[in-house]
Every structure is written in C-alpha cells, then in structure tokens.
Scaffold this active site. Sequence first.
Site, mmCIF file in Angstrom:
data_model
loop_
_atom_site.group_PDB
_atom_site.id
_atom_site.type_symbol
_atom_site.label_atom_id
_atom_site.label_comp_id
_atom_site.label_asym_id
_atom_site.label_seq_id
_atom_site.Cartn_x
_atom_site.Cartn_y
_atom_site.Cartn_z
ATOM 1 N N TYR A 233 0.844 -1.195 0.000
ATOM 2 C CA TYR A 233 0.000 0.000 0.000
ATOM 3 C C TYR A 233 0.885 1.252 0.000
ATOM 4 C CZ TYR A 233 -3.951 -3.063 1.018
ATOM 5 O OH TYR A 233 -4.917 -4.048 0.938
ATOM 6 N N ASN B 272 -12.558 -0.044 -5.352
ATOM 7 C CA ASN B 272 -12.245 -0.228 -6.764
ATOM 8 C C ASN B 272 -13.491 -0.767 -7.468
ATOM 9 O OD1 ASN B 272 -11.313 -1.005 -9.281
ATOM 10 N ND2 ASN B 272 -9.809 -2.477 -8.515
ATOM 11 N N CYS C 131 -6.462 -4.643 -8.041
ATOM 12 C CA CYS C 131 -6.198 -4.233 -6.654
ATOM 13 C C CYS C 131 -5.790 -5.426 -5.791
ATOM 14 C CB CYS C 131 -7.392 -3.499 -6.064
ATOM 15 S SG CYS C 131 -8.933 -4.434 -6.093
ATOM 16 N N HIS C 132 -6.047 -6.656 -6.261
ATOM 17 C CA HIS C 132 -5.627 -7.834 -5.502
ATOM 18 C C HIS C 132 -4.102 -7.927 -5.433
ATOM 19 C CE1 HIS C 132 -5.891 -9.236 -9.710
ATOM 20 N NE2 HIS C 132 -4.874 -10.038 -9.395
ATOM 21 N N GLU D 292 -1.759 -16.336 -10.195
ATOM 22 C CA GLU D 292 -0.789 -15.516 -10.921
ATOM 23 C C GLU D 292 0.647 -15.909 -10.617
ATOM 24 O OE1 GLU D 292 -1.568 -11.348 -10.473
ATOM 25 O OE2 GLU D 292 -3.548 -11.494 -11.388
#
Length: 196
Positions: free
Chosen positions: A136, A159, A167-168, A194
């Site tokens: 962040y 979001n 945003c993850h 991912e």
Amino acid sequence: MTDIVFPPFKVQLDPNVRHERLVADAERHGLLDVAYRTLDTPVGSLLLAATGRGLVKVAFDRQDHDAVLAELAAAISPRILRAPSRLDEVTRQLDEYFTGGRRDFDVPLDFRLARGFRLSVLEHLAEIAYGHTESYAQVATAAGSPKAVRAVGTACAHNPLPVVVPCHRVVRSDGSYGQYAGGEEAKRTLLTMEAA
C-alpha cells in the site's frame, strides 16, 4: 411462458425471446445505458456491467449483485438491462485470464465511479505486472502521495473494477493480504493463480 391466442392458432412466446427483443429495441433506440451479465469464475459469480464507454463495474457475489445494480441505477442511470452481448469481449478475456491464457486486459474502461486520488490509484494498479505485488505504501508513493497509505487501502476497497484493475496485487508491507472486496480467499486464489 406466456400464451397468446391468435385464432385459430395458439402461440407461446419464450421469455428469453421477449427479453432479447427488449434489449435489441432498447439498444436501437439508445435507451440502454447500463448492460450487465454474470459470469461464473474460480472466485465466484462476478457481476459485469458496462456503459457505452466501457466496463464500469465488476462485483463479487458477496457484494450483493442486486444492491450493486441499485447503486448503478442511482449513480449512472436506471436504464439497466441484462444484455450479455455487450459484455462478450470482457467475458472472453476473463475466461482466458482464469484459464492462464491472459495476463492483462484490453477492454475499454469507464472510470466514472472513481475520482481524485482514488482514480490516480486505480490508474497505477494497471501498471502492477501480473505475478507481482506492491505494498500500500509503494502504491501511495506511485500515486503521488507517499503518506496516503490508508487512502490507498480505501481506493482499493472501493475499486469498481476488481480483477480487471488488479487491486488484488496490493498487499501489506509485511506481505500479508489485507482486505479485499471479494474476501481473503478470493485474493489468495488470484495471487496464487498468478504466481503459478
């Protein structure tokens, strides 16, 4: 089905056919401001909504799709219909993403639900590469306000386009997940997928 009688014939109109006609008429007359559909994914059912400008909302099932549609009606327009074809391209790209064939999205986005610093944060999120994360604090610095760490958290929490605007990929400085609109399990699923 609705029965309509045309003597000497009885005709049944399929509700899906009537809905398709309604959507086509609304599109033709410029009366469809927000089209939506749902999509089953590994992180649950996603509500996808688009305006003529582009994808405007992605919402997780836990966010209550009916409530999200009511919010869109208040914020954008009450002229909302289930019109899946407007969302065919984003659906295809999300399917490719969830099966490992896509790393980023190439669809028009409508950011009208975000303003100011929140919009700056969202614009930066798209720059966080697939398989990578930022804290962040790093996002706050990249968005031009290094001390606005909490505001980054708020921007991520609000979001309007999660998954597509990733945003993850924003985590706490200690590497823990932090909050996520889809829930911690959804965030873990996305980051694990991912990382593979």
